[in-house]
Design an enzyme around this catalytic site. Structure first.
Site, PDB file in Angstrom:
ATOM      1  N   GLU A 170       0.797  -1.214  -0.018  1.00 19.42           N
ATOM      2  CA  GLU A 170       0.050   0.016  -0.192  1.00 19.42           C
ATOM      3  C   GLU A 170       0.937   1.307  -0.021  1.00 19.42           C
ATOM      4  OE1 GLU A 170       0.780   1.507   2.799  1.00 19.42           O
ATOM      5  OE2 GLU A 170       2.018  -0.079   3.334  1.00 19.42           O
ATOM      6  N   GLU A 316       4.556  -0.094   1.389  1.00 19.98           N
ATOM      7  CA  GLU A 316       4.683  -0.064   0.074  1.00 19.98           C
ATOM      8  C   GLU A 316       4.319  -1.745  -0.513  1.00 19.98           C
ATOM      9  OE1 GLU A 316       8.356   1.295  -1.658  1.00 19.98           O
ATOM     10  OE2 GLU A 316       7.934   3.405  -0.848  1.00 19.98           O
TER      11      GLU A 316
END
Lengths: 349, 349
Positions: A170, A316
């Site tokens: 994310e 991430e």
């Protein structure tokens, strides 16, 4: 598979997988956690020859209205800048996915900025960031449904392309605030415990921390009565990217997809998904124990033993990428190692 | 490099490497231990673009006269059988090296059996196993020198072939006994501490454990006065494969070779090599924290923070293989990630 037999079949398969591992040319248990991962892979894919490749890391990006409260060390525009960095290949998750021999898919599910020029980004913007969760629900019902659907579609697309294993990641400045609230609510803590789930995220200063803790505590207080309704907690406190990840997790079992959970934020999505549908848990592997406070509580609640403990706290999908080679190794043990009988090696008995 | 300037250059390089990592597009420190590994790689290879590939796992195999005391759960003939299994590609280290995209080199430095039919094995047998260390020195001076040389040559060969990173592993039934004695002696414990360094190896039973503990304690007692002479400790207690690994480690710095230490046995070799030449330590990365008792003490003595904690205790090089993708990831961060300036991403300041 006949549904009336499926749980029996699954238990038989799990026991066959354990037998297969125990007969590989090594002292029993000597490959540690790789052995239990190998058995889990066999169970997810319903085969004694599990495979991880092709593997893919999927990053869902979205913005958070709550950033206007001052809960992040980085300005909100960093979300759109980092999405551009993902598209250009310069971010941690890009180089780590590549080094782990996994493809990377970046999805805009709700970034507050125009990313349409980037052909490397899957354009599925639901809306330009959530509403400020400190002042009300982060998403409308329609926005939540759309974000869940974006995640489901990502898994269907991966499965259609033959992908066997996805790492979920994310990007969203402010999203550790959402993850903290979801973790607090779904791990059955009361609002007094806000400090135990609220960490420094990307590196909040001592001065900024009380603001974030207040936002988390107030939201937990407001939503306490909803803690047995994980979907409503998600709509109230979640980000669009967290909702998409929940959708992806809910879709994974139907495709026998192996899912690697990245860190704190993705784990908060796992709390939601597993409370909605407990069977999702069988498909989840956990990449690492994040340095972010709150992650340990979420992992305990999910009875999860992560693969890595490297003090990472980037998100991430960076840790999910680094976990892929370990999961690949576990698959190789099950699929490719010789048994004592095959290799003509004496056992210890 | 001018030797009078080399330590200054090294410190400048290390500081440049740290600056480079701090300016990558991520919150400072957020990639945890991968960041310190990246800085170490840059320092070893003296470049801000370190590389890990091609990577190789090297397994040294040899037999141990001490097995006649009954110190192992597996019979001694398993060493030769497992070497054949390595040659055939069926062992854990084979499938894990392959999954980690590393080549595998298997070297017979002293197996008590004929492996000459296997073209996949590098034939450098010094002698057919060590003498029984419970009754005297395990190796003659000539045998020790030859075994050290086998290890040195393996690194020279790897360097000649362009290899940038080697994982070092071992095979030798009985070798946890040697490793326990070396660890006990070189970590400055007295013979009373034998129980703290003597583990179950491949899975010794409750009945067999006292035998192994007695062998370790008696050897430590006999060799206590030699504990400031690591090379003589190695000759007295070591295996031929452990000596070869010491030789490899001593050779590594001259080739800027990154060395990944596998588990307990390879770490005992690192204790020897680093006491002989402390600069060797700079080239060493540690794959994992083994489940074998005694490893924690050795790691502490070497101030080593391993990359993995998966409860593995197989040896062979299995954990070194699994650590290679993590080291590859660390190199990618340093070599390929964009800086804030390059990517046009706002910092938190």
């Amino acid at each position: 598979m006949n549904s009336s037999n499926s749980s029996t079949d699954l238990s038989t398969l799990k026991s066959s997988a354990q037998d297969a591992i125990d007969n590989k040319t090594k002292p029993p248990g000597s490959l540690g956690q790789l052995e239990s991962v190998a058995v889990q892979l066999a169970t997810i894919q319903r085969t004694l020859k599990p495979v991880v490749d092709p593997a893919r890391v999927i990053v869902f990006g979205a913005d958070h209205g709550v950033t206007e409260e001052g809960v992040s060390a980085f300005p909100a525009e960093v979300t759109v800048q980092m999405m551009a960095n993902f598209a250009a290949g310069g971010a941690a998750v890009c180089v780590l996915s590549k080094s782990a021999n996994a493809s990377l898919e970046v999805i805009d599910v709700g970034v507050n900025g125009d990313l349409s020029e980037f052909s490397a980004i899957v354009q599925q913007k639901v809306t330009r960031g959530t509403a400020n969760l400190a002042k009300g629900a982060a998403m409308t019902h329609e926005q939540l449904d759309s974000a869940l659907q974006v995640g489901r579609e990502a898994i269907v697309r991966a499965a259609d392309q033959g992908v066997q294993c996805v790492g979920l990641g994310e990007m969203g400045i402010g999203n550790t605030t959402s993850a903290a609230i979801l973790t607090g609510l779904l791990c059955a803590q009361n609002a007094d415990a806000a400090a135990d789930v609220t960490g420094r995220g990307t590196g909040l200063s001592d001065e900024q921390m009380p603001v974030k803790q207040r936002v988390v505590a107030e939201a937990m207080q407001r939503l306490e009565s909803l803690s047995d309704d994980p979907m409503e907690c998600l709509r109230q406190a979640g980000g669009l990217e967290i909702a998409a990840i929940v959708g992806a997790m809910l879709e994974a079992p139907a495709h026998s997809m192996v899912v690697i959970v990245d860190g704190f934020i993705v784990t908060s999505a796992a709390l939601v998904a597993c409370q909605i549908r407990p069977a999702v848990r069988d498909n989840l592997l956990f990449a690492h124990r994040s340095a972010e406070i709150g992650h340990a509580l979420a992992l305990d609640t999910l009875n999860a033993e992560p693969l890595l403990q490297l003090g990472m706290r980037l998100g991430e999908g960076s840790a999910a990428a680094m976990a892929i080679p370990l999961v690949r190794g576990a698959a190789a043990i099950m699929s490719d190692m010789a048994s004592f009988a095959e290799a003509g090696v004496s056992t210890g008995e």
